[in-house]
Design a protein around this motif. Structure first.
Motif, mmCIF file in Angstrom:
data_model
loop_
_atom_site.group_PDB
_atom_site.id
_atom_site.type_symbol
_atom_site.label_atom_id
_atom_site.label_comp_id
_atom_site.label_asym_id
_atom_site.label_seq_id
_atom_site.Cartn_x
_atom_site.Cartn_y
_atom_site.Cartn_z
ATOM 1 N N LEU A 16 7.421 12.690 -5.915
ATOM 2 C CA LEU A 16 6.782 12.589 -4.623
ATOM 3 C C LEU A 16 5.311 12.221 -4.808
ATOM 4 N N ALA A 17 4.869 11.229 -4.048
ATOM 5 C CA ALA A 17 3.475 10.797 -4.111
ATOM 6 C C ALA A 17 2.850 10.880 -2.729
ATOM 7 N N TRP A 18 1.544 10.974 -2.713
ATOM 8 C CA TRP A 18 0.766 10.934 -1.470
ATOM 9 C C TRP A 18 -0.233 9.782 -1.555
ATOM 10 N N TYR A 19 -0.349 9.043 -0.443
ATOM 11 C CA TYR A 19 -1.287 7.943 -0.351
ATOM 12 C C TYR A 19 -2.226 8.164 0.824
ATOM 13 N N GLN A 20 -3.430 7.631 0.678
ATOM 14 C CA GLN A 20 -4.411 7.608 1.756
ATOM 15 C C GLN A 20 -4.616 6.155 2.158
ATOM 16 N N GLN A 21 -4.550 5.879 3.457
ATOM 17 C CA GLN A 21 -4.773 4.512 3.931
ATOM 18 C C GLN A 21 -5.801 4.503 5.045
ATOM 19 N N LYS A 22 -6.816 3.676 4.869
ATOM 20 C CA LYS A 22 -7.822 3.477 5.905
ATOM 21 C C LYS A 22 -7.537 2.166 6.626
ATOM 22 N N PRO A 23 -7.982 2.031 7.873
ATOM 23 C CA PRO A 23 -7.646 0.829 8.666
ATOM 24 C C PRO A 23 -7.998 -0.474 7.956
ATOM 25 N N GLY A 24 -7.028 -1.372 7.907
ATOM 26 C CA GLY A 24 -7.238 -2.681 7.308
ATOM 27 C C GLY A 24 -7.247 -2.693 5.794
ATOM 28 N N LYS A 25 -6.916 -1.563 5.184
ATOM 29 C CA LYS A 25 -6.954 -1.456 3.720
ATOM 30 C C LYS A 25 -5.585 -1.139 3.151
ATOM 31 N N ALA A 26 -5.434 -1.348 1.853
ATOM 32 C CA ALA A 26 -4.203 -0.984 1.170
ATOM 33 C C ALA A 26 -4.157 0.525 0.942
ATOM 34 N N PRO A 27 -2.973 1.082 0.847
ATOM 35 C CA PRO A 27 -2.865 2.506 0.491
ATOM 36 C C PRO A 27 -3.471 2.779 -0.880
ATOM 37 N N LYS A 28 -4.068 3.971 -1.000
ATOM 38 C CA LYS A 28 -4.655 4.412 -2.266
ATOM 39 C C LYS A 28 -3.879 5.632 -2.749
ATOM 40 N N LEU A 29 -3.468 5.602 -4.004
ATOM 41 C CA LEU A 29 -2.699 6.712 -4.563
ATOM 42 C C LEU A 29 -3.586 7.935 -4.755
ATOM 43 N N LEU A 30 -3.195 9.051 -4.138
ATOM 44 C CA LEU A 30 -3.936 10.303 -4.274
ATOM 45 C C LEU A 30 -3.269 11.256 -5.267
ATOM 46 N N ILE A 31 -1.979 11.453 -5.088
ATOM 47 C CA ILE A 31 -1.212 12.456 -5.829
ATOM 48 C C ILE A 31 0.104 11.818 -6.264
ATOM 49 N N TYR A 32 0.556 12.109 -7.478
ATOM 50 C CA TYR A 32 1.882 11.697 -7.914
ATOM 51 C C TYR A 32 2.543 12.861 -8.636
ATOM 52 N N ALA A 33 3.838 12.724 -8.830
ATOM 53 C CA ALA A 33 4.628 13.827 -9.401
ATOM 54 C C ALA A 33 4.344 15.130 -8.656
ATOM 55 N N ALA A 34 4.195 15.015 -7.357
ATOM 56 C CA ALA A 34 4.013 16.121 -6.408
ATOM 57 C C ALA A 34 2.659 16.821 -6.508
ATOM 58 N N SER A 35 2.082 16.894 -7.709
ATOM 59 C CA SER A 35 0.884 17.719 -7.848
ATOM 60 C C SER A 35 -0.180 17.171 -8.793
ATOM 61 N N ILE A 36 0.056 15.975 -9.347
ATOM 62 C CA ILE A 36 -0.911 15.420 -10.298
ATOM 63 C C ILE A 36 -1.891 14.519 -9.568
ATOM 64 N N LEU A 37 -3.171 14.790 -9.758
ATOM 65 C CA LEU A 37 -4.220 14.047 -9.071
ATOM 66 C C LEU A 37 -4.340 12.647 -9.664
ATOM 67 N N GLY A 38 -4.420 11.655 -8.800
ATOM 68 C CA GLY A 38 -4.602 10.288 -9.257
ATOM 69 C C GLY A 38 -5.979 10.079 -9.855
ATOM 70 N N SER A 39 -6.121 8.959 -10.554
ATOM 71 C CA SER A 39 -7.379 8.639 -11.221
ATOM 72 C C SER A 39 -8.524 8.497 -10.218
ATOM 73 N N GLY A 40 -9.602 9.256 -10.471
ATOM 74 C CA GLY A 40 -10.781 9.142 -9.628
ATOM 75 C C GLY A 40 -10.687 9.848 -8.290
ATOM 76 N N VAL A 41 -9.600 10.550 -8.032
ATOM 77 C CA VAL A 41 -9.426 11.234 -6.746
ATOM 78 C C VAL A 41 -10.188 12.567 -6.760
ATOM 79 N N PRO A 42 -10.963 12.848 -5.716
ATOM 80 C CA PRO A 42 -11.740 14.099 -5.701
ATOM 81 C C PRO A 42 -10.857 15.339 -5.811
ATOM 82 N N SER A 43 -11.398 16.363 -6.431
ATOM 83 C CA SER A 43 -10.625 17.572 -6.699
ATOM 84 C C SER A 43 -10.342 18.395 -5.445
ATOM 85 N N ARG A 44 -10.937 18.016 -4.322
ATOM 86 C CA ARG A 44 -10.622 18.742 -3.080
ATOM 87 C C ARG A 44 -9.194 18.419 -2.589
#
Lengths: 107, 117
Positions: free
Chosen positions: A33-61
């Motif tokens: 399971l992954a989570w993505y963040q998408q802002k208007p007019g932009k591509a989705p950005k990977l936040l979390i993968y494997a349910a709980s692993i933080l993507g590269s450069g994603v803030p620890s919050r």
């Protein structure tokens, strides 16, 4: 196909709030399971993968939890830049599917 | 640095074939385990996965669109092409290509396609 249902569909919160978004699958996806963040007019950005692993450069919050059919994305202290739509995505079954999205607004 | 860029027509007439190209850089489609997928997003709607091609030329398609989609790769040009036949206005939206290694981790900026007569 595995259906992904997110709740809530929209969310309004204040800077500094703790925010939780839920995602439910119609059958087990393990931890694929992954989570993505998408802002208007932009591509989705990977936040979390494997349910709980933080993507590269994603803030620890940002953090993710769950397994099987129930998953959660948590933002520990909401920041103005977090205004976006968030999608969960299962990649356990090759008929890849996404949730319908949760639009997060900053009050 | 992994980069992907989509290109294709902005406007397509109903019943025509839509051809989209994804040009990749920073990785190779000959590397074991690597793939490129296509995902689309109708205006104001969620993401919808369409197709995926692997380094070994194995292919996967969205079951509901299988008979209308074709994905191919040209490793010499570093390109992946998606064809969608017999398009309809409901096929309008932004089409993204994405780098795949078990999940879609790097995405292109997307290209907006409108199907209209």
């Amino acid at each position: 196909d595995i259906q992904m249902t997110q709740s809530p569909s929209t969310l309004s919160a204040s800077v500094g709030d703790r925010v939780t978004i839920s995602c439910r699958a119609t059958q087990s996806v393990g931890a694929w399971l992954a989570w993505y963040q998408q802002k208007p007019g932009k591509a989705p950005k990977l936040l979390i993968y494997a349910a709980s692993i933080l993507g590269s450069g994603v803030p620890s919050r940002f953090s993710g939890s769950g397994s099987g059919t129930e998953f959660t994305l948590t933002i520990s202290s909401l920041q103005p830049d977090d205004s976006a739509t968030y999608y969960c995505h299962q990649y356990n079954d090759y008929q890849y599917t996404f949730g319908q999205g949760t639009k997060l607004e900053i009050k | 640095q992994i980069n992907l860029k989509e290109s294709g027509p902005m406007l397509v007439r109903p019943t025509q074939t839509l051809t989209l190209t994804c040009t990749i850089s920073g990785f190779s489609l000959t590397t074991s385990g690597v793939g490129v997928g296509w995902i689309r997003q109708p205006p104001g709607k969620p993401l919808e996965w369409l197709a995926l091609i692997y380094w070994d030329d194995d292919k996967r398609y969205r079951s509901s669109l299988r008979n209308r989609l074709t994905i191919t790769k040209d490793t010499s040009k570093n390109q992946v092409v998606l064809r969608v036949t017999n398009v309809d206005p409901v096929d309008s939206g932004t089409y993204f290509c994405a780098h795949y290694t078990h999940l879609f981790d790097y995405w292109g900026q997307g290209t907006l396609v409108t199907v209209s007569s």
